[in-house]
Design an enzyme around this catalytic site. Sequence first.
Site, PDB file in Angstrom:
ATOM      1  N   ASP A  41       3.891   0.161  12.290  1.00  0.00           N
ATOM      2  CA  ASP A  41       2.724  -0.598  11.798  1.00  0.00           C
ATOM      3  C   ASP A  41       2.756  -2.073  12.206  1.00  0.00           C
ATOM      4  OD1 ASP A  41       1.557   1.510   9.840  1.00  0.00           O
ATOM      5  OD2 ASP A  41       3.689   1.446   9.449  1.00  0.00           O
TER       6      ASP A  41
ATOM      7  N   VAL B 244       7.055   6.647  17.035  1.00  0.00           N
ATOM      8  CA  VAL B 244       6.827   7.309  15.742  1.00  0.00           C
ATOM      9  C   VAL B 244       5.590   8.208  15.796  1.00  0.00           C
ATOM     10  CG1 VAL B 244       6.438   6.947  13.274  1.00  0.00           C
ATOM     11  CG2 VAL B 244       7.983   5.431  14.524  1.00  0.00           C
TER      12      VAL B 244
ATOM     13  N   LYS C  96       0.844  -1.210   0.000  1.00  0.00           N
ATOM     14  CA  LYS C  96       0.000   0.000   0.000  1.00  0.00           C
ATOM     15  C   LYS C  96       0.871   1.248   0.000  1.00  0.00           C
ATOM     16  CE  LYS C  96      -1.827   1.538   4.153  1.00  0.00           C
ATOM     17  NZ  LYS C  96      -1.410   2.912   4.372  1.00  0.00           N
ATOM     18  N   ASN C  97       1.926   1.217   0.830  1.00  0.00           N
ATOM     19  CA  ASN C  97       2.711   2.430   1.015  1.00  0.00           C
ATOM     20  C   ASN C  97       3.740   2.683  -0.085  1.00  0.00           C
ATOM     21  OD1 ASN C  97       1.106   2.849   3.196  1.00  0.00           O
ATOM     22  ND2 ASN C  97       2.633   2.296   4.742  1.00  0.00           N
TER      23      ASN C  97
ATOM     24  N   ARG D 284      -4.173  10.134   3.178  1.00  0.00           N
ATOM     25  CA  ARG D 284      -3.064  11.078   3.334  1.00  0.00           C
ATOM     26  C   ARG D 284      -2.390  11.383   1.996  1.00  0.00           C
ATOM     27  NH1 ARG D 284      -1.618  13.754   7.638  1.00  0.00           N
ATOM     28  NH2 ARG D 284       0.589  13.388   7.279  1.00  0.00           N
TER      29      ARG D 284
ATOM     30  N   CYS E 199      -5.286   7.390   9.056  1.00  0.00           N
ATOM     31  CA  CYS E 199      -5.692   6.877  10.360  1.00  0.00           C
ATOM     32  C   CYS E 199      -5.559   7.936  11.441  1.00  0.00           C
ATOM     33  CB  CYS E 199      -4.838   5.667  10.714  1.00  0.00           C
ATOM     34  SG  CYS E 199      -5.267   4.228   9.752  1.00  0.00           S
TER      35      CYS E 199
HETATM   36  N1  EPU Z   1       5.392  14.370  10.853  1.00  0.00           N
HETATM   37  C1  EPU Z   1       5.432  15.714  11.207  1.00  0.00           C
HETATM   38  N2  EPU Z   1       5.297  16.630  10.187  1.00  0.00           N
HETATM   39  C2  EPU Z   1       5.122  16.261   8.890  1.00  0.00           C
HETATM   40  C3  EPU Z   1       5.099  14.894   8.549  1.00  0.00           C
HETATM   41  C4  EPU Z   1       5.235  13.952   9.568  1.00  0.00           C
HETATM   42  O1  EPU Z   1       5.577  16.071  12.371  1.00  0.00           O
HETATM   43  O2  EPU Z   1       5.000  17.139   8.019  1.00  0.00           O
HETATM   44  C5  EPU Z   1       5.499  13.364  11.930  1.00  0.00           C
HETATM   45  C6  EPU Z   1       4.200  12.561  12.060  1.00  0.00           C
HETATM   46  O3  EPU Z   1       3.249  13.225  12.816  1.00  0.00           O
HETATM   47  C7  EPU Z   1       4.670  11.274  12.699  1.00  0.00           C
HETATM   48  C8  EPU Z   1       6.085  11.121  12.134  1.00  0.00           C
HETATM   49  O4  EPU Z   1       6.465  12.393  11.616  1.00  0.00           O
HETATM   50  O5  EPU Z   1       4.707  11.416  14.074  1.00  0.00           O
HETATM   51  C9  EPU Z   1       6.214  10.072  11.055  1.00  0.00           C
HETATM   52  O6  EPU Z   1       5.340  10.375   9.991  1.00  0.00           O
HETATM   53  P1  EPU Z   1       5.668   9.981   8.488  1.00  0.00           P
HETATM   54  O7  EPU Z   1       5.621  11.221   7.662  1.00  0.00           O
HETATM   55  O8  EPU Z   1       6.916   9.166   8.463  1.00  0.00           O
HETATM   56  O9  EPU Z   1       4.450   9.052   8.154  1.00  0.00           O
HETATM   57  P2  EPU Z   1       3.463   9.120   6.904  1.00  0.00           P
HETATM   58  O10 EPU Z   1       4.217   9.334   5.652  1.00  0.00           O
HETATM   59  O11 EPU Z   1       2.317  10.014   7.208  1.00  0.00           O
HETATM   60  C10 EPU Z   1       3.666   6.580   6.352  1.00  0.00           C
HETATM   61  C11 EPU Z   1       2.693   5.461   6.205  1.00  0.00           C
HETATM   62  C12 EPU Z   1       2.198   5.030   7.570  1.00  0.00           C
HETATM   63  C13 EPU Z   1       3.407   4.574   8.387  1.00  0.00           C
HETATM   64  C14 EPU Z   1       4.420   5.717   8.468  1.00  0.00           C
HETATM   65  C15 EPU Z   1       5.692   5.312   9.185  1.00  0.00           C
HETATM   66  C16 EPU Z   1       1.687   5.925   4.098  1.00  0.00           C
HETATM   67  C17 EPU Z   1       0.479   6.323   3.345  1.00  0.00           C
HETATM   68  N3  EPU Z   1       1.564   5.900   5.394  1.00  0.00           N
HETATM   69  O12 EPU Z   1       2.930   7.644   6.950  1.00  0.00           O
HETATM   70  O13 EPU Z   1       1.360   3.914   7.346  1.00  0.00           O
HETATM   71  O14 EPU Z   1       2.978   4.230   9.674  1.00  0.00           O
HETATM   72  O15 EPU Z   1       4.770   6.157   7.141  1.00  0.00           O
HETATM   73  O16 EPU Z   1       6.318   4.275   8.500  1.00  0.00           O
HETATM   74  O17 EPU Z   1       2.716   5.593   3.506  1.00  0.00           O
HETATM   75  C18 EPU Z   1      -0.408   2.481   7.765  1.00  0.00           C
HETATM   76  O18 EPU Z   1      -0.046   1.881   6.731  1.00  0.00           O
HETATM   77  O19 EPU Z   1      -1.265   2.048   8.562  1.00  0.00           O
HETATM   78  C19 EPU Z   1       0.218   3.755   8.076  1.00  0.00           C
HETATM   79  C20 EPU Z   1      -0.257   4.595   8.992  1.00  0.00           C
END
Ligand code: EPU
Length: 456
Positions: A328, A350, A41-42, A115, A139
């Site tokens: 995850d 995280v 998915k990611n 997202r 989520c």
């Molecule tokens: N963060 C910030 N500011 C930002 C972006 C992120 O403070 O502008 C913080 C977030 O709040 C969080 C941390 O940085 O505390 C990590 O966030 P990250 O940006 O790495 O996560 P994401 O890109 O929003 C993706 C996956 C998530 C997975 C995380 C960590 C997708 C669509 N989602 O999220 O997947 O948990 O990376 O590996 O790729 C899931 O599949 O259930 C899921 C939530």
Amino acid sequence: MMTLLSDSADSKSGDRETAGEVIRIRGGRPLTGRVEVKGAKNLVTKAMVAALLGETPSVLRDVPDISDVQVVRSLLEVHGVSVIDGDEEGTLHLDPSGAVTAHFEEIDAHAGASRIPILFCGPLLHLLGEALIPDLGGCRIGDRPINFHMDALRAFGAVVDKSYEGIRITAPNGLHGANIALPYPSVGATEQVLLTAVRAKGTTELRNAAIEPEIMDLIAVLQKMGAIISYEPNRVILIEGVDRLEGYDHRAIFDRNEAASWACAALATDGDVFVGGAKQQEMLTFLNVFRKAGGWFDIHEDGIQFRRAGALKPVVVETDVHPGFMTDWQQPLIVALTQAQGESIVHETVYENRLGFTEALVQMGADIVVHPHGLETEGRRVPRRALEQAAVINGPTPLHGADVEVPDLRGGYSYVIAALAAEGESTVRNVGIIRRGYEKLFTKLDALGADFDVVG
Ligand code: EPU
């Protein structure tokens, strides 16, 4: 083993997978058999966005049939991208040649659903000079701010205007290479930089980048398109902007989150599950923890077999960015740890709110205490961020059936396996959320011998 009690549950679509929101599970049976995992998915959702950057059509293979893919597909379609299913199952043909600026209302229809819209910014700016972003979904596991994304886009020369409708981003003078240091190795912000820098003028240096396998696969997609991207030690990625990119033909990396989920389901239910498509390399960290917790696995060319080695053992784990233990993975693991002899501790570093799902496990008989501001334990490294929580799990505790409502994707999956491990009957509501990331959940549960009905 699965029966459909309510006609209304799926008679309209004719597809039990897309309709059921409430399932009733009779637990206490081991899950046994084989399931296949498709593309991650990611990665898949990001590779679909990358297709916008190509001047020719792209082909993406092993795309799972999950609702996050549907959301990105619709968003691409409202931007004039043609998305067609190929003959081979799970193949998408994406043609961006008709791309247009979408209306805010059309984009807004997807507000709160995913997202991914934020990752449209760079490609849309290159293609059309503006990007409109609705309120973001995903989520509910913490604040999930987008400040890293916006700061990065500004560094490329974009102008960000926030209005009551959402965010409008323009690039009056085009986008140029930038020197960016992320405050945290964010997955999404790293992808934002990659998708923007590949067509920006000049070179971009990204420091403190996320290096998850899905990001490496996105880099592979972009390189197929003509991008020049290199990575250096210490989380540094260099991107040399190019004038044009072609479409790609790519088979997505497997979904290691889904693979780990089924592995934990085998552990929690004392079952034996072969996960077709799972690979060792991307799961090294998970496999170490799985083994320490009393799991047994056997690596095959076409997948990995998972079951218990004997009695389950307590572990102390800390979630982290890659190559650490993924955030995850902790939810399904916690279900299994309720059956381990002794005290386990899971530190979540995280997201700031990703242990709330344990309340329902407590309702089912688990002994779990959440420390909302973290917990000092021996030998801990300095966490990457101040933000953390810890769950202390004492086992083994018998689980019993309960009526629970799915809070988010991974928490929701963990409720399903907790219900499968529990004695008696459970009702799990709001299972639709699980479809965001788990393809053919009911069919797979059925194949593993789960005893459940779709009741609404
Ligand atoms: N963060 C910030 N500011 C930002 C972006 C992120 O403070 O502008 C913080 C977030 O709040 C969080 C941390 O940085 O505390 C990590 O966030 P990250 O940006 O790495 O996560 P994401 O890109 O929003 C993706 C996956 C998530 C997975 C995380 C960590 C997708 C669509 N989602 O999220 O997947 O948990 O990376 O590996 O790729 C899931 O599949 O259930 C899921 C939530």
